[in-house]
Scaffold this motif. Structure first.
Motif, PDB file in Angstrom:
ATOM      1  N   THR A 237      -7.378  -3.615 -15.671  1.00  0.00           N
ATOM      2  CA  THR A 237      -6.854  -2.989 -16.890  1.00  0.00           C
ATOM      3  C   THR A 237      -6.402  -1.558 -16.638  1.00  0.00           C
ATOM      4  N   ALA A 241      -2.588  -0.197 -17.099  1.00  0.00           N
ATOM      5  CA  ALA A 241      -2.286   0.870 -18.056  1.00  0.00           C
ATOM      6  C   ALA A 241      -1.661   2.090 -17.398  1.00  0.00           C
ATOM      7  N   GLU A 242      -2.202   2.476 -16.248  1.00  0.00           N
ATOM      8  CA  GLU A 242      -1.783   3.731 -15.620  1.00  0.00           C
ATOM      9  C   GLU A 242      -0.628   3.576 -14.637  1.00  0.00           C
ATOM     10  N   LEU A 245       2.352  -0.891 -16.127  1.00  0.00           N
ATOM     11  CA  LEU A 245       3.137  -0.839 -17.359  1.00  0.00           C
ATOM     12  C   LEU A 245       4.136   0.323 -17.360  1.00  0.00           C
TER      13      LEU A 245
END
Length: 322
Positions: A237, A241-242, A245
């Motif tokens: 995750t 996210a970092e 994406l």
């Protein structure tokens, strides 16, 4: 030849005077092999197959086979019209490639049954195993996927469409067909940044995937793959996210960045990859700066994960108090 795990799709470097830089390519392939993928796919989409002439293609495939030195299979891209695809397939076989990725036919749109005819035509002209690339104007339906089982050298389907529902139908049709080759037939997640859809594809039985990130940030790509396999959802995750994406958001700003941005990332890593060939365009300087920042954020996630692991290990392995 059913493949498993992470797959590498090396870039093709060009010199300032627009020739293939085989020395840089050999170094790039060596770095990819060291990252531990289960196969190399050279001169494919990321490798700008459509921009290469025959002699360049021959040099690229031969160099990859030499550097890989039997440590992992080397697939070569082929495509265009049926005769063109056959010609490049013969070159690949002559260079010692282990298999082919058959790209969609040039311009022509047909039916799924027509696509099977195209695959059979190319397969009849080469002894090499063939992975069929489904994307753009090359779209299979369940009946066509099952029909591919009757072509002995077709070993699987690489999906670049991203329609998980449609892909589930293909996988289920093949696996339940009762065909003698049904279990050995392979399916690959071949989306441009396949990490975003790993969970969805794993849920329908497609665990192997291509990784463009492996070409320019093998530390991030391999860490993500290990985390997926280990069920480390916190790290998965955080990297999504970092790093992933934001990378995809940047990639989607300009058509063709699925290749050009990857090449820019390799240049940031110290490999003189040179420009992309037309009609692709190189990233604008501001986008390269954004890419560098995204890479920094991704590696910060890895550093935090390593630090947290280092803090846990002494606590679990130290002496037990009396």
């Amino acid at each position: 030849m059913r493949l498993h795990g992470l797959l590498s799709f090396p870039l093709t470097p060009f010199t300032p005077d627009d020739t293939v830089d085989l020395a840089v390519f050999a170094e790039h392939v060596a770095q990819q092999v060291a990252a531990g993928p289960s196969a190399l796919f050279v001169a494919c989409g990321t490798g700008e197959f459509t921009a290469l002439h025959r002699d360049e293609y021959r040099d690229i495939v031969s160099t990859a086979v030499r550097v890989a030195d039997g440590r992992l299979p080397v697939f070569a891209g082929t495509g265009g019209g049926p005769q063109c695809a056959r010609e490049f397939a013969l070159i690949a076989a002559d260079c010692g490639a282990d298999g082919l990725l058959l790209l969609p036919p040039y311009l022509v749109t047909s039916t799924p049954a027509g696509l099977v005819r195209h695959v059979a035509y190319v397969a009849a002209g080469t002894p090499l195993p063939i992975m069929v690339y489904q994307r753009a104007n090359a779209v299979l339906d369940p009946a066509a996927a099952v029909a591919l089982l009757d072509i002995p050298t077709v070993t699987g389907i690489k999906d670049g469409r991203g329609d998980v529902d449609a892909m589930l139908r293909l996988v289920t049709a093949v696996r339940t067909s009762g065909h003698p080759r049904a279990d050995e037939f392979g399916f690959l997640n071949g989306l441009p940044t396949a990490e975003l859809s790993v969970h969805a594809y794993r849920a329908i039985g497609v665990e192997s995937y291509s990784s463009a990130v492996l070409c320019f940030a093998p530390d991030i790509a391999t860490a993500f793959h290990r985390a997926v396999r280990a069920g480390d959802e916190d790290l998965v995750t955080a990297l999504l996210a970092e790093f992933y994406l934001p990378l995809v958001a940047l990639r989607d700003e300009v058509p063709g960045y699925a290749v050009a941005l990857v090449k820019a990332g390799a240049r940031l890593g110290g490999l003189p990859m040179g420009p992309v060939r037309p009609p692709l365009v190189d990233p604008r300087p501001a986008h390269v700066e954004q890419l560098a920042a995204i890479l920094e954020r991704g590696r910060a996630v890895l550093a935090r994960a390593e630090s947290e692991t280092a803090e846990i290990v002494p606590a679990t392995t130290g002496p037990v108090a009396a």
